[in-house]
Motif scaffolding. Structure first.
Motif, short mmCIF file in Angstrom:
data_model
loop_
_atom_site.label_atom_id
_atom_site.label_comp_id
_atom_site.label_asym_id
_atom_site.label_seq_id
_atom_site.Cartn_x
_atom_site.Cartn_y
_atom_site.Cartn_z
N ALA A 41 0.87 -1.11 -0.02
CA ALA A 41 0.08 -0.10 0.01
C ALA A 41 0.83 1.39 -0.01
N ILE A 51 3.02 10.82 -9.30
CA ILE A 51 2.16 10.95 -10.44
C ILE A 51 1.47 12.35 -10.01
N ALA A 55 1.67 15.59 -12.43
CA ALA A 55 0.55 16.15 -13.35
C ALA A 55 0.28 17.32 -12.66
N ILE A 87 1.87 1.63 -12.67
CA ILE A 87 0.54 1.19 -11.92
C ILE A 87 0.30 -0.27 -11.92
N ALA A 105 -7.80 2.26 -1.25
CA ALA A 105 -8.00 1.62 -2.43
C ALA A 105 -9.13 0.83 -2.01
N ALA A 120 -5.57 2.26 -15.91
CA ALA A 120 -4.31 2.85 -15.91
C ALA A 120 -3.61 2.97 -17.33
N CYS A 156 -10.73 6.99 -12.58
CA CYS A 156 -10.27 5.71 -11.76
C CYS A 156 -10.58 6.15 -10.36
N HIS A 157 -10.40 7.47 -9.82
CA HIS A 157 -10.39 7.48 -8.49
C HIS A 157 -11.98 7.48 -7.97
N GLY A 174 -5.99 15.95 -8.40
CA GLY A 174 -4.54 16.36 -8.05
C GLY A 174 -4.48 16.42 -6.67
#
Ligand code: HEC
Length: 175
Positions: A41, A51, A55, A87, A105, A120, A156-157, A174
């Protein structure tokens, strides 16, 4: 002559054995063993932090909050391609039934792993498109390519990450 070589060999073997024992002691003797679920994790969270750090400057540029720089876009887009490619390995270890670890997750990461991997892959594809736009495209092209990258973070989130307390949706990508 023969004895000399043999003596050297014996000495080398002894040195190697001592070194290996020391390494084994250093690993096992230091008290608590690391919990492999927490290690996995922490690793994937560290990847997400990097990442994000790559970004966010681009997302700020897209919103006009920092000055536009094609050089920064090119560099960060290239790094994002590499990071997105990490990823799948970072999320290989299934922690959906682990207890006592710090993670956001959701179990669906592993229950619906094909879709997770596809998402991903989509980040990687969009980062590649951004890199290309930064080399040849107009500033408008680059900005819409940045938006496409940000959208896949959120996508994805929303599906695979628990929303942080006090935040409604996928957490803006972000933060
Ligand atoms: C394929 C899915 C996926 C994509 C794409 C993705 N993330 Fe994540 N992200 C996750 C998951 C799942 C977690 C939760 C990891 C955990 O807590 O174990 C996470 C966690 C995070 C975190 C919190 C890290 C921490 O320290 O706990 C940040 C920040 C983040 N992501 C930013 C981003 C940004 C920015 C992008 C896009 C450039 C992005 N993510 C793209 C799935 C994704």
């Amino acid at each position: 002559m023969k004895m000399g070589k043999k003596a050297i060999l014996v000495a080398l073997t002894a040195v190697t054995t001592v070194a290996m024992t020391a390494a084994a002691l250093a690993q096992g003797g230091g008290g608590r063993r690391p919990n492999p679920d927490q290690t996995a994790a922490s690793f994937r969270q560290a990847l997400m932090t990097v990442i994000s750090g790559t970004a966010v400057p681009l997302l700020l540029m897209q919103r006009g909050r920092v000055p536009y720089s094609a050089a920064t876009v090119t560099k960060n887009a290239r790094n994002l391609v590499t990071l997105a490619g990490m990823i799948p390995d970072a999320f290989e270890h299934d922690t959906s039934s682990a207890t006592g670890i710090k993670t956001m997750a959701l179990p669906v990461v592993w229950q619906n792993h094909d879709e997770f991997l596809m998402t991903a892959g989509e980040l990687r594809t969009r980062a590649e498109a951004l890199e290309k736009a930064a080399r040849g495209g107009s500033e408008d092209d680059v900005k819409s390519a940045i938006m496409n990258v940000g959208a896949v973070c959120n996508q994805c989130h929303m599906k695979f990450r628990q929303s942080p307390p006090g935040e409604g949706g996928g957490g803006g990508g972000g933060r």
